[in-house]
Motif scaffolding. Structure first.
Motif, short mmCIF file in Angstrom:
data_model
loop_
_atom_site.label_atom_id
_atom_site.label_comp_id
_atom_site.label_asym_id
_atom_site.label_seq_id
_atom_site.Cartn_x
_atom_site.Cartn_y
_atom_site.Cartn_z
N GLY A 11 0.91 -2.93 32.19
CA GLY A 11 -0.50 -3.25 32.01
C GLY A 11 -0.73 -4.25 30.89
O GLY A 11 -1.86 -4.58 30.58
N ALA A 12 0.35 -4.71 30.24
CA ALA A 12 0.21 -5.62 29.10
C ALA A 12 -0.37 -6.96 29.55
O ALA A 12 -0.12 -7.43 30.66
CB ALA A 12 1.57 -5.85 28.46
N THR A 13 -1.17 -7.57 28.67
CA THR A 13 -1.70 -8.90 28.94
C THR A 13 -0.54 -9.86 29.15
O THR A 13 0.41 -9.85 28.38
CB THR A 13 -2.57 -9.39 27.76
OG1 THR A 13 -3.67 -8.50 27.63
CG2 THR A 13 -3.08 -10.79 28.00
N ALA A 14 -0.63 -10.67 30.17
CA ALA A 14 0.47 -11.57 30.50
C ALA A 14 0.06 -13.03 30.36
O ALA A 14 -1.07 -13.40 30.68
CB ALA A 14 0.95 -11.32 31.93
N LEU A 15 0.98 -13.84 29.89
CA LEU A 15 0.85 -15.29 29.88
C LEU A 15 1.90 -15.81 30.85
O LEU A 15 3.06 -15.40 30.79
CB LEU A 15 1.11 -15.87 28.49
CG LEU A 15 0.21 -15.41 27.36
CD1 LEU A 15 0.68 -16.02 26.04
CD2 LEU A 15 -1.23 -15.78 27.64
N VAL A 16 1.50 -16.72 31.73
CA VAL A 16 2.43 -17.26 32.72
C VAL A 16 2.52 -18.77 32.51
O VAL A 16 1.51 -19.46 32.53
CB VAL A 16 1.96 -16.96 34.16
CG1 VAL A 16 2.93 -17.54 35.16
CG2 VAL A 16 1.80 -15.46 34.35
N PHE A 17 3.73 -19.26 32.31
CA PHE A 17 3.97 -20.68 32.08
C PHE A 17 4.58 -21.29 33.33
O PHE A 17 5.62 -20.84 33.81
CB PHE A 17 4.89 -20.88 30.88
CG PHE A 17 4.25 -20.51 29.57
CD1 PHE A 17 3.41 -21.39 28.92
CD2 PHE A 17 4.49 -19.27 29.01
CE1 PHE A 17 2.81 -21.05 27.72
CE2 PHE A 17 3.89 -18.91 27.80
CZ PHE A 17 3.05 -19.81 27.16
N VAL A 18 3.93 -22.34 33.83
CA VAL A 18 4.40 -23.06 35.02
C VAL A 18 4.62 -24.51 34.61
O VAL A 18 3.70 -25.17 34.13
CB VAL A 18 3.37 -22.98 36.18
CG1 VAL A 18 3.89 -23.70 37.41
CG2 VAL A 18 3.03 -21.52 36.49
N ARG A 61 3.65 -10.64 21.09
CA ARG A 61 2.31 -10.08 21.30
C ARG A 61 1.93 -9.91 22.76
O ARG A 61 1.01 -9.17 23.07
CB ARG A 61 1.27 -10.97 20.64
CG ARG A 61 1.39 -11.01 19.13
CD ARG A 61 0.44 -12.00 18.57
NE ARG A 61 0.79 -13.32 19.12
CZ ARG A 61 0.44 -14.46 18.62
NH1 ARG A 61 -0.33 -14.49 17.59
NH2 ARG A 61 0.81 -15.58 19.15
N TYR A 62 2.55 -10.67 23.65
CA TYR A 62 2.16 -10.68 25.06
C TYR A 62 3.37 -10.53 25.96
O TYR A 62 4.49 -10.88 25.58
CB TYR A 62 1.47 -12.01 25.43
CG TYR A 62 0.25 -12.30 24.62
CD1 TYR A 62 -0.98 -11.74 24.97
CD2 TYR A 62 0.30 -13.14 23.53
CE1 TYR A 62 -2.12 -12.01 24.23
CE2 TYR A 62 -0.83 -13.42 22.78
CZ TYR A 62 -2.03 -12.85 23.13
OH TYR A 62 -3.16 -13.11 22.40
N ARG A 63 3.12 -10.07 27.15
CA ARG A 63 4.13 -10.14 28.21
C ARG A 63 4.13 -11.59 28.66
O ARG A 63 3.07 -12.14 28.98
CB ARG A 63 3.72 -9.21 29.34
CG ARG A 63 4.67 -9.21 30.49
CD ARG A 63 4.20 -8.22 31.53
NE ARG A 63 5.04 -8.30 32.67
CZ ARG A 63 4.68 -7.91 33.88
NH1 ARG A 63 3.48 -7.39 34.07
NH2 ARG A 63 5.50 -8.02 34.88
N VAL A 64 5.26 -12.24 28.67
CA VAL A 64 5.35 -13.66 28.98
C VAL A 64 6.27 -13.86 30.18
O VAL A 64 7.33 -13.26 30.27
CB VAL A 64 5.90 -14.46 27.77
CG1 VAL A 64 5.97 -15.95 28.09
CG2 VAL A 64 5.03 -14.24 26.54
#
Length: 146
Positions: A30-37, A57-60
């Motif tokens: 449920g962790a806040t995620a950052l997605v890099f494309v 700090r975030y799920r990446v």
């Protein structure tokens, strides 16, 4: 922080490589995620500094689009729609089907704190927001039923 590699299959059968790290990495978090494309001729490696910075700090997550990095290179159709399918394959149910288009009438409207739907209910932006709301409600119902 250790990166967890993975592979998924895109809609056309192409293998898509991705990596996750940070708190709650792995599916179902449920962790806040950052997605890099990445862009053209890139890979997950483009984002190494950003992944390291945010992973505490975030799920990446980062992914290699088809034809790049460790992802499959045998695709026959190379289009934006196929690249979107690659991202959807990695993100799974996190992505909604509704796309909110840029809408000049809405973006230039003086909001004065009012929602877009009050300004112009029939514009494409408002209609897209209504479709998204319907999609969110449907998914919530499905989650509560399971």
């Amino acid at each position: 922080m250790t990166r967890l590699p993975g592979n998924v299959t895109s809609a056309d059968g192409t293998t898509i490589h991705f990596e996750t790290t940070g708190p709650g990495s792995g599916s179902g978090s449920g962790a806040t995620a950052l997605v890099f494309v990445h862009g053209w001729l890139g890979s997950c490696r483009w984002w190494d500094a950003q992944v390291e910075h945010f992973a505490g700090r975030y799920r990446v997550a980062c992914l290699d689009l088809a034809g790049h990095g460790q992802s499959g290179k045998t695709r026959t159709e190379w289009s934006i729609a196929q690249y979107a399918a690659d991202v959807r394959a990695v993100l799974g149910q996190v992505v909604f089907d509704t796309v909110i288009p840029r809408n000049v009438r809405v973006s230039e409207a003086p909001s004065h704190g009012k929602p877009v739907l009050i300004y112009d209910l029939k514009c494409v932006g408002s209609e897209a927001y209504l479709r998204l709301a319907t999609e969110i409600i449907q998914r919530e119902k499905e989650l509560r039923a399971s």
